[in-house]
Write a protein that holds these residues in place. Structure first.
Motif, short mmCIF file in Angstrom:
data_model
loop_
_atom_site.label_atom_id
_atom_site.label_comp_id
_atom_site.label_asym_id
_atom_site.label_seq_id
_atom_site.Cartn_x
_atom_site.Cartn_y
_atom_site.Cartn_z
N PRO A 198 0.81 -1.23 0.00
CA PRO A 198 0.00 0.00 0.00
C PRO A 198 0.85 1.28 0.00
CG PRO A 198 -0.14 -1.14 2.12
CD PRO A 198 0.57 -2.06 1.18
N ALA A 199 0.32 2.32 -0.65
CA ALA A 199 1.05 3.59 -0.75
C ALA A 199 1.32 4.18 0.63
CB ALA A 199 0.25 4.57 -1.60
N ALA A 200 0.38 4.00 1.56
CA ALA A 200 0.56 4.55 2.92
C ALA A 200 1.78 3.95 3.60
CB ALA A 200 -0.69 4.26 3.76
N LEU A 201 2.09 2.69 3.26
CA LEU A 201 3.26 2.03 3.85
C LEU A 201 4.54 2.42 3.12
CD1 LEU A 201 4.11 -0.07 6.01
CD2 LEU A 201 3.85 -1.82 4.26
N LEU A 202 4.49 2.45 1.79
CA LEU A 202 5.67 2.77 0.99
C LEU A 202 6.17 4.18 1.27
CD1 LEU A 202 4.88 1.20 -2.50
CD2 LEU A 202 6.47 0.37 -0.78
N SER A 203 5.25 5.12 1.48
CA SER A 203 5.67 6.51 1.73
C SER A 203 6.38 6.66 3.07
CB SER A 203 4.46 7.45 1.66
OG SER A 203 3.60 7.23 2.76
N ARG A 204 6.20 5.70 3.97
CA ARG A 204 6.86 5.76 5.28
C ARG A 204 8.30 5.26 5.22
NH1 ARG A 204 1.42 5.62 6.82
NH2 ARG A 204 1.00 6.43 8.91
N PHE A 205 8.67 4.57 4.14
CA PHE A 205 10.07 4.16 3.97
C PHE A 205 10.85 5.33 3.37
CE2 PHE A 205 8.31 -0.22 3.97
CZ PHE A 205 9.14 -0.77 4.94
N ASP A 206 11.95 5.70 4.03
CA ASP A 206 12.78 6.80 3.52
C ASP A 206 13.44 6.41 2.20
OD1 ASP A 206 12.37 8.57 5.80
OD2 ASP A 206 13.53 7.11 6.92
N LEU A 207 13.89 5.16 2.12
CA LEU A 207 14.52 4.67 0.89
C LEU A 207 13.94 3.30 0.55
CD1 LEU A 207 18.26 5.54 1.61
CD2 LEU A 207 16.81 6.68 -0.06
N LEU A 208 13.57 3.12 -0.71
CA LEU A 208 13.05 1.84 -1.19
C LEU A 208 13.95 1.39 -2.34
CD1 LEU A 208 10.81 -0.34 -1.26
CD2 LEU A 208 9.57 1.13 -2.85
N TRP A 209 14.76 0.37 -2.09
CA TRP A 209 15.72 -0.10 -3.10
C TRP A 209 15.17 -1.32 -3.82
CZ3 TRP A 209 20.07 2.50 -4.30
CH2 TRP A 209 20.55 3.42 -3.37
N LEU A 210 15.25 -1.30 -5.13
CA LEU A 210 14.89 -2.47 -5.93
C LEU A 210 16.19 -3.06 -6.48
CD1 LEU A 210 12.67 -4.21 -7.20
CD2 LEU A 210 12.74 -2.71 -9.16
N ILE A 211 16.49 -4.30 -6.10
CA ILE A 211 17.73 -4.96 -6.52
C ILE A 211 17.37 -6.02 -7.54
CG2 ILE A 211 19.87 -6.02 -5.70
CD1 ILE A 211 18.89 -5.31 -2.82
N GLN A 212 17.75 -5.79 -8.79
CA GLN A 212 17.43 -6.75 -9.85
C GLN A 212 18.66 -7.59 -10.19
OE1 GLN A 212 14.89 -5.61 -13.19
NE2 GLN A 212 14.74 -3.58 -12.29
N ASP A 213 18.40 -8.85 -10.50
CA ASP A 213 19.46 -9.78 -10.88
C ASP A 213 19.50 -9.85 -12.40
OD1 ASP A 213 21.38 -11.68 -10.92
OD2 ASP A 213 20.09 -13.34 -10.31
N ARG A 214 20.23 -8.90 -13.00
CA ARG A 214 20.28 -8.83 -14.46
C ARG A 214 21.52 -9.56 -14.99
NH1 ARG A 214 19.21 -2.69 -14.29
NH2 ARG A 214 16.94 -2.54 -14.35
N PRO A 215 21.37 -10.36 -16.06
CA PRO A 215 22.54 -11.03 -16.64
C PRO A 215 23.51 -10.01 -17.24
CG PRO A 215 20.48 -11.98 -17.48
CD PRO A 215 20.13 -10.71 -16.77
N ASP A 216 24.77 -10.10 -16.86
CA ASP A 216 25.80 -9.20 -17.37
C ASP A 216 27.13 -9.96 -17.25
OD1 ASP A 216 28.10 -7.34 -16.99
OD2 ASP A 216 26.59 -5.82 -17.42
N ARG A 217 27.76 -10.25 -18.38
CA ARG A 217 28.92 -11.15 -18.38
C ARG A 217 30.03 -10.67 -17.44
NH1 ARG A 217 31.46 -15.27 -20.48
NH2 ARG A 217 33.70 -15.11 -20.88
N GLU A 218 30.41 -9.39 -17.54
CA GLU A 218 31.51 -8.86 -16.71
C GLU A 218 31.14 -8.93 -15.22
OE1 GLU A 218 34.66 -7.61 -17.32
OE2 GLU A 218 34.35 -8.63 -19.23
N ASN A 219 29.95 -8.48 -14.91
CA ASN A 219 29.51 -8.46 -13.51
C ASN A 219 29.35 -9.88 -12.96
OD1 ASN A 219 28.72 -6.70 -11.30
ND2 ASN A 219 26.71 -7.63 -11.50
N ASP A 220 28.80 -10.78 -13.78
CA ASP A 220 28.61 -12.17 -13.35
C ASP A 220 29.96 -12.84 -13.07
OD1 ASP A 220 25.94 -11.81 -13.66
OD2 ASP A 220 25.76 -12.87 -15.57
#
Length: 356
Positions: A211-233
């Motif tokens: 819910p938006a009421a909950l998300l707005s109470r977080f100062d920072l919301l990080w989305l960590i995606q696992d994207r394929p990348d040869r160098e990084n992998d």
């Protein structure tokens, strides 16, 4: 009753050994050039990458300053939510912060009820009277509460956190007991997207489903995606293999600090109460207005409200505390704004930029 020995149970004995004040030599060891990156990289050095997330977690440990204008309370505690694909070390980061923090509680969403988080009314077996038993949020007062699998919690239980995240109290009206308990706690939550993995074909709201009421109470919301990348992998696989073989992090340019020194330094930082000077008022106001304008023009998927400005102020104050100074500077505000932008970029399908 004669007490022979009292043992503190909430942390392991070796974690409490270095509880005396930090020495001048240790402060000098920390306060070298680029000490901000040094402290951040000392958080969970066995985990590869996530530089900006580690900086945000460092600021969560230090915290901002509570303000009480005319009886109204403005919280100083920083709340962070880590959301991401399975296998991106969210739970490992939570367990490390739980070990590092002076006072903390660790709980998981599926095994937690609203009563377990707030307070339960119990009947005393001897007297038959009703008594209050504090939950995880009450027990971690002036500390950190780490909630893993945040998305697995029932909605009815999750609403118990709303009051804590902004007012920092828990109001009870049960079985004839009417009271308000302190819960001055920073919440660090970890969650998976609604479909297990992040689905880029769906919107952020459909992926997150909180819910938006909950998300707005977080100062920072990080989305960590696992994207394929040869160098990084390749670098990630080498890092994981080294840690598995040697039970230690690979050699780094910056030598990580010992956990006990980190804990002492954070305790020293918390004693500082930095102020925001009048000269920064115009800069902060114009920066916030610009953020609102951009959010409106871009149809931003994140929630930019007055709470966003308060989050910037909290992060800037935590950065000033980290430098052991009494005044917030423009660089602190800029770094707070940068972390805010990085967290929004992670939500808006943009390439992950580490800020290096």
């Amino acid at each position: 009753v004669t007490l022979q020995r009292i043992v503190k149970m909430n942390k392991m004995e070796e974690d409490e050994l270095g509880s005396e004040d930090i020495t001048e030599a240790e402060i000098k060891q920390i306060a070298e050039e680029d000490f901000y990156n040094k402290l951040a990289s000392s958080i969970a050095p066995e985990i590869y990458g996530h530089e900006d997330i580690k900086k945000a977690l460092l600021l969560l440990l230090v915290g901002g300053v509570d303000r009480n204008p005319n009886g109204m309370k403005i919280r100083g505690c920083i709340n962070i939510c880590l959301m991401g694909d399975p296998g991106v070390a969210k739970s490992q980061l939570l367990s490390y912060i739980n070990r590092l923090a002076l006072r903390s509680q660790y709980t998981t969403g599926r095994g937690t009820s609203g009563v377990g988080l707030t307070a339960a009314v119990m009947k005393d077996p001897l007297t038959g009277e009703m008594t209050l038993e504090g939950g995880a949020l009450v027990l971690s007062d002036q500390g950190i509460c780490c909630i893993d699998e945040f998305d697995k919690m029932a909605d009815s239980d999750r609403t118990a956190i709303h009051e804590v995240m902004e007012q920092q109290t828990i109001s009870i009206a049960k079985a004839g007991i009417m009271t308000s308990l302190n819960a001055r706690v920073s919440i660090l939550a970890a969650a998976n997207p609604a479909y297990g993995r992040y689905n880029p074909k769906k919107t952020v709201e459909q992926n997150i489903q909180l819910p938006a009421a909950l998300l707005s109470r977080f100062d920072l919301l990080w989305l960590i995606q696992d994207r394929p990348d040869r160098e990084n992998d390749l670098r990630l696989a080498q890092h994981i293999t080294f840690v598995h073989q040697h039970s230690d992090q690979p050699p780094m340019l910056i030598k990580p600090l010992d956990m006990k020194i980190m804990r002492r330094y954070i305790a020293l930082c918390k004693k500082k109460i930095p102020m925001i000077p009048e000269s920064l008022t115009e800069y902060l106001v114009s920066a916030y207005v610009e953020m609102r304008k951009e959010a409106r023009n871009n149809r931003d998927t994140t929630f930019t409200s007055a709470r966003t400005l308060l989050a910037v102020l909290r992060l800037a104050t935590a950065l000033a505390r980290l430098r052991l100074v009494d005044m917030v500077e423009k660089e602190d505000v800029n770094e707070a704004m940068r972390l805010m932008e990085m967290s929004k970029d992670s939500l808006n399908h943009m390439d992950d930029r580490t800020g290096r």
